[in-house]
Design an enzyme around this catalytic site. Sequence first.
Site, PDB file in Angstrom:
ATOM      1  N   ARG A 143       3.012   1.651  -9.393  1.00  0.00           N
ATOM      2  CA  ARG A 143       1.659   2.207  -9.489  1.00  0.00           C
ATOM      3  C   ARG A 143       1.496   3.552  -8.780  1.00  0.00           C
ATOM      4  NH1 ARG A 143      -2.391  -2.136  -7.621  1.00  0.00           N
ATOM      5  NH2 ARG A 143      -0.587  -3.347  -6.916  1.00  0.00           N
TER       6      ARG A 143
ATOM      7  N   GLN B 209      18.784  -5.531  -2.047  1.00  0.00           N
ATOM      8  CA  GLN B 209      18.387  -6.666  -2.884  1.00  0.00           C
ATOM      9  C   GLN B 209      18.539  -6.187  -4.325  1.00  0.00           C
ATOM     10  OE1 GLN B 209      14.204  -7.523  -3.192  1.00  0.00           O
ATOM     11  NE2 GLN B 209      14.540  -9.682  -3.684  1.00  0.00           N
TER      12      GLN B 209
ATOM     13  N   LYS C 174       7.348  32.518  12.520  1.00  0.00           N
ATOM     14  CA  LYS C 174       8.373  31.564  12.095  1.00  0.00           C
ATOM     15  C   LYS C 174       9.644  31.762  12.914  1.00  0.00           C
ATOM     16  CE  LYS C 174      11.773  32.035   9.654  1.00  0.00           C
ATOM     17  NZ  LYS C 174      12.872  32.351   8.741  1.00  0.00           N
TER      18      LYS C 174
ATOM     19  N   ASN D 254       3.022  43.854  23.312  1.00  0.00           N
ATOM     20  CA  ASN D 254       1.893  43.860  22.389  1.00  0.00           C
ATOM     21  C   ASN D 254       2.381  44.262  20.990  1.00  0.00           C
ATOM     22  OD1 ASN D 254      -1.284  43.968  22.282  1.00  0.00           O
ATOM     23  ND2 ASN D 254      -0.493  45.639  21.017  1.00  0.00           N
TER      24      ASN D 254
ATOM     25  N   ASN E 135      12.919  40.391   7.883  1.00  0.00           N
ATOM     26  CA  ASN E 135      14.066  39.574   8.303  1.00  0.00           C
ATOM     27  C   ASN E 135      14.992  39.213   7.165  1.00  0.00           C
ATOM     28  OD1 ASN E 135      12.015  38.015   7.216  1.00  0.00           O
ATOM     29  ND2 ASN E 135      12.554  36.203   8.409  1.00  0.00           N
TER      30      ASN E 135
ATOM     31  N   THR F 290       2.725  54.300  15.574  1.00  0.00           N
ATOM     32  CA  THR F 290       2.034  53.675  14.442  1.00  0.00           C
ATOM     33  C   THR F 290       2.735  53.964  13.125  1.00  0.00           C
ATOM     34  OG1 THR F 290      -0.068  53.732  15.552  1.00  0.00           O
ATOM     35  CG2 THR F 290      -0.144  53.803  13.160  1.00  0.00           C
TER      36      THR F 290
HETATM   37  C1  UD1 Z   1       2.532 -10.827  -0.879  1.00  0.00           C
HETATM   38  C2  UD1 Z   1       2.330 -12.254  -0.355  1.00  0.00           C
HETATM   39  C3  UD1 Z   1       0.847 -12.558  -0.298  1.00  0.00           C
HETATM   40  C4  UD1 Z   1       0.136 -11.536   0.573  1.00  0.00           C
HETATM   41  C5  UD1 Z   1       0.422 -10.119   0.090  1.00  0.00           C
HETATM   42  C6  UD1 Z   1      -0.112  -9.114   1.080  1.00  0.00           C
HETATM   43  C7  UD1 Z   1       4.271 -13.538  -1.122  1.00  0.00           C
HETATM   44  C8  UD1 Z   1       4.771 -14.509  -2.123  1.00  0.00           C
HETATM   45  N1  UD1 Z   1       2.991 -13.185  -1.265  1.00  0.00           N
HETATM   46  O1  UD1 Z   1       2.057 -10.811  -2.219  1.00  0.00           O
HETATM   47  O2  UD1 Z   1       0.616 -13.863   0.215  1.00  0.00           O
HETATM   48  O3  UD1 Z   1      -1.266 -11.800   0.571  1.00  0.00           O
HETATM   49  O4  UD1 Z   1       1.844  -9.906  -0.032  1.00  0.00           O
HETATM   50  O5  UD1 Z   1       0.015  -7.831   0.577  1.00  0.00           O
HETATM   51  O6  UD1 Z   1       4.989 -13.150  -0.227  1.00  0.00           O
HETATM   52  N2  UD1 Z   1       9.434  -7.308  -2.037  1.00  0.00           N
HETATM   53  C9  UD1 Z   1      10.791  -7.128  -2.071  1.00  0.00           C
HETATM   54  N3  UD1 Z   1      11.548  -7.852  -2.949  1.00  0.00           N
HETATM   55  C10 UD1 Z   1      10.979  -8.755  -3.793  1.00  0.00           C
HETATM   56  C11 UD1 Z   1       9.580  -8.927  -3.765  1.00  0.00           C
HETATM   57  C12 UD1 Z   1       8.833  -8.190  -2.876  1.00  0.00           C
HETATM   58  O7  UD1 Z   1      11.334  -6.326  -1.304  1.00  0.00           O
HETATM   59  O8  UD1 Z   1      11.730  -9.377  -4.557  1.00  0.00           O
HETATM   60  C13 UD1 Z   1       8.638  -6.506  -1.087  1.00  0.00           C
HETATM   61  C14 UD1 Z   1       7.698  -5.551  -1.778  1.00  0.00           C
HETATM   62  O9  UD1 Z   1       8.291  -4.295  -1.952  1.00  0.00           O
HETATM   63  C15 UD1 Z   1       6.528  -5.477  -0.806  1.00  0.00           C
HETATM   64  C16 UD1 Z   1       6.515  -6.865  -0.189  1.00  0.00           C
HETATM   65  O10 UD1 Z   1       7.802  -7.395  -0.366  1.00  0.00           O
HETATM   66  O11 UD1 Z   1       6.740  -4.539   0.208  1.00  0.00           O
HETATM   67  C17 UD1 Z   1       5.455  -7.752  -0.807  1.00  0.00           C
HETATM   68  O12 UD1 Z   1       5.728  -7.925  -2.178  1.00  0.00           O
HETATM   69  P1  UD1 Z   1       4.579  -7.884  -3.274  1.00  0.00           P
HETATM   70  O13 UD1 Z   1       5.194  -8.046  -4.611  1.00  0.00           O
HETATM   71  O14 UD1 Z   1       3.678  -6.746  -3.055  1.00  0.00           O
HETATM   72  O15 UD1 Z   1       3.824  -9.239  -2.925  1.00  0.00           O
HETATM   73  P2  UD1 Z   1       2.339  -9.610  -3.261  1.00  0.00           P
HETATM   74  O16 UD1 Z   1       2.308 -10.253  -4.600  1.00  0.00           O
HETATM   75  O17 UD1 Z   1       1.436  -8.498  -2.994  1.00  0.00           O
END
Ligand code: UD1
Length: 449
Positions: A16, A76, A335, A361, A370, A407
């Site tokens: 997003r 991951q 700079k 001055n 430069n 000057t």
């Molecule tokens: C998650 C929580 C939710 C909480 C919310 C707060 C879970 C299941 N849910 O939901 O309870 O209210 O955050 O914002 O944990 N990420 C990874 N790998 C993955 C999935 C996620 O690194 O496979 C990271 C995302 O980049 C992010 C964070 O984990 O930084 C949270 O993931 P996101 O998908 O935003 O979870 P939410 O559905 O928002």
Amino acid sequence: MRQLLVIVLAAGEGTRMLSSLPKVLHAVAGRPMVSHVLDAALAAGAAKIAVVVGPDHDKVAAEVRRVAPDAEVFVQSERRGTAHAVLAARSALERGYDDVVVMYGDTPLVRPETIGALRGPLAGGAAVTVLGFRPDDPFGYGRLVTQGGALVAIREEKDASEAERAIGLCNAGLMALDGRAALDILDRIGDANAKKEFYLTDAVEVARGLGRASMVHEAAAEEVVGVNSRAQLAEAEAILQGRLRRRALDGGVTLVAPETVFLSADTSFGRDVIVEPNVVFGAGVRVEDSATIRAFSHIEGAHVGAGAIVGPFARLRPGAELGQGVHVGNFVEIKASDLAPGVKVNHLSYVGDTSVGANTNIGAGTITCNYDGFRKHRTTIGANAFVGTNSLLVAPVTVGDGAYLGTGSVITEDVPADALAIGRARQVNKPGLAARLRAKLSAGLAPKK
Ligand code: UD1
Ligand code: MG
């Protein structure tokens, strides 16, 4: 002392944001979000930090190494949920820490004190502590299901019953786990839910099944703002700016119109500094006691000495070193230059790659040339010198102590100490020539009969 492992989840795509930059590298207060999270983890006393990044996130890994060289980076490769992401750091978890805290790389405003507060219940025997908050609109967040004071489950929006959706207390995302039980708990989490993901939030029910308690620590909604869009990035920026302005004010800085001054996370001020309205501080600025930054100045990577006056409408770029009592006035750009104490550059000048000695001055409209189109060269100007208005110093060039430049000089050769140098053509006066020219022109322009 309990040993702390912090695991930062930063594998998000950030769809997003509509950006070619990984989400966690977007900056608030001049610093990438993930670096704010690393700062907080380090300040909270983490013995080890593990960062989980997505595939092709080399830039994130590079930023992590820059800010926290001892951190470990794990990839991951498939996004299968927050618990799955934490388990990417399995080898760190296997080393066995007392406390494990999971943070999100896109939630940049969490304070070190809050990490400490989350760990508190672990020392008292809890298996899990979850950071709770009460958003204006709980839609989309995991709801914290409590019984008495204890947390019994976290229910994700898509899996929640109507009664559970009515709960206002939500999961902010931060979780602390008993490090001795963490792997066992995480390995028991399944993916039997609406999204077919491995939810970290299931740790609460798993721990309960093992006879272990979970607790909630509540934070202000402001502190746990997560960034998924540019609008939320701006929201986080506004909150952090508020905090930084407050910190400056509490530290003895006068901000005449605080809401118009933009600070970086690392902006440092001495006491009795005055900052007029509409000033922007980029990264790496240090301003010493009793300096004044006047309106509409833009400063980054610069050091402003005690009692110096900068602006209005000045620009200090990286490597600008202003000594005590230096004056840099309107429409002046500095700079990569050292200005020794008492130097004045008050009007309409560019000083780059230059050293200026004490009390010199620099007249209005002076330019240090430069760049020759290929390389940058240095200009050296001694102490107690006087650079006449509208001079050009063609680098590399050296002007000695006490020298005086006339000057409008174009200085292409070194000027010895205490010499007067005039680097321009002599003026020639031709008596009557203007009047004769005018007469000729008006004769030529007379209408023809
Ligand atoms: C998650 C929580 C939710 C909480 C919310 C707060 C879970 C299941 N849910 O939901 O309870 O209210 O955050 O914002 O944990 N990420 C990874 N790998 C993955 C999935 C996620 O690194 O496979 C990271 C995302 O980049 C992010 C964070 O984990 O930084 C949270 O993931 P996101 O998908 O935003 O979870 P939410 O559905 O928002
Ligand atoms: Mg989210």
